[in-house]
Design a protein around this motif. Structure first.
Motif, PDB file in Angstrom:
ATOM      1  N   MET A   8       0.832  -1.195   0.000  1.00  0.00           N
ATOM      2  CA  MET A   8       0.000   0.000   0.000  1.00  0.00           C
ATOM      3  C   MET A   8       0.881   1.266   0.000  1.00  0.00           C
ATOM      4  O   MET A   8       0.630   2.210  -0.750  1.00  0.00           O
ATOM      5  CB  MET A   8      -0.919  -0.024   1.224  1.00  0.00           C
ATOM      6  N   MET A  12       1.260   4.131  -2.985  1.00  0.00           N
ATOM      7  CA  MET A  12       0.673   5.417  -2.590  1.00  0.00           C
ATOM      8  C   MET A  12       0.927   6.548  -3.593  1.00  0.00           C
ATOM      9  O   MET A  12      -0.014   7.246  -3.966  1.00  0.00           O
ATOM     10  CB  MET A  12       1.166   5.803  -1.189  1.00  0.00           C
ATOM     11  N   THR A  16      -2.424   7.970  -5.021  1.00  0.00           N
ATOM     12  CA  THR A  16      -2.894   9.176  -4.322  1.00  0.00           C
ATOM     13  C   THR A  16      -2.224  10.457  -4.813  1.00  0.00           C
ATOM     14  O   THR A  16      -2.629  11.550  -4.431  1.00  0.00           O
ATOM     15  CB  THR A  16      -2.641   9.072  -2.797  1.00  0.00           C
ATOM     16  N   PHE A  52      -6.595   4.372   1.894  1.00  0.00           N
ATOM     17  CA  PHE A  52      -5.328   5.112   1.933  1.00  0.00           C
ATOM     18  C   PHE A  52      -5.353   6.193   3.011  1.00  0.00           C
ATOM     19  O   PHE A  52      -4.381   6.375   3.742  1.00  0.00           O
ATOM     20  CB  PHE A  52      -5.008   5.736   0.564  1.00  0.00           C
ATOM     21  N   THR A  55      -4.799   4.669   6.418  1.00  0.00           N
ATOM     22  CA  THR A  55      -3.405   4.238   6.571  1.00  0.00           C
ATOM     23  C   THR A  55      -2.486   5.442   6.784  1.00  0.00           C
ATOM     24  O   THR A  55      -1.613   5.418   7.664  1.00  0.00           O
ATOM     25  CB  THR A  55      -2.952   3.444   5.319  1.00  0.00           C
TER      26      THR A  55
END
Length: 180
Positions: A8, A12, A16, A52, A55
């Motif tokens: 993840m 990212m 993102t 996300f 996290t």
């Protein structure tokens, strides 16, 4: 679980638009009372998906526990009290190399072999300094420990650096000397 988390984090920037460290920098400029506020901020303001966002907020909190971060969090919105805090530390550090400054979430403990002082930004305009000086009577300025309970025997309320004076220094020194 660790592998999924690392995947993840690795994904990212692509998913993102920013790396974890970039997101952490953004969150450092904000102050959220609750985890969900940080998550909602990332979702609404930056279009980050829930997974996300959750996290990023979780991982950014883990790093806010360095001594500097803890002190900065205590004085957020109370920056005018920092000169008093620094004046207290300056005095206590002259007592010896065995003085240890230990920031916690809401206070800073000052320890020799035992804790002898506790610094807490109590309000936006006042620091409460807790002292441990057994068998010392209270007087106007050197009052009972109040909110510190058994952690300290006395409390001094400070609203200005001029109050870090000779009288206070003597009380601090006495507390230090008894903390062997």
């Amino acid at each position: 679980m660790e592998k999924a988390l690392q995947t993840m984090i690795d994904n990212m920037p692509e998913k993102t638009g920013k790396s974890l460290s970039e997101w952490k920098s953004i969150l450092k400029t904000k102050s959220f009372a609750k985890h969900s506020e940080g998550v909602n901020y990332l979702k609404k303001e930056h279009g980050v998906t829930h997974g996300f966002a959750n996290t990023i907020v979780t991982l950014s909190k883990e790093e806010n526990n360095s001594p500097t971060d803890l002190v900065n969090q205590q004085y957020k919105g109370k920056e005018n009290l920092i000169p008093i805090y620094e004046a207290l530390l300056k005095v206590m550090k002259t007592f010896g190399d065995d003085v240890t400054v230990t920031p916690k979430k809401t206070t800073v403990s000052i320890i020799r072999k035992k804790q002898f002082a506790l610094i807490k930004p109590a309000t936006k305009t006042r620091i409460d300094l807790g002292l441990k000086i057994k068998d010392k009577p209270t007087i106007d300025r050197l009052e009972s420990s109040g909110p510190f309970g058994s952690m300290c025997t006395h409390r001094v309320q400070l609203t200005d650096t001029s109050q870090v004076d000779e009288e206070l220094t003597n009380w601090l020194k006495e507390a230090y000397e008894k903390a062997e």
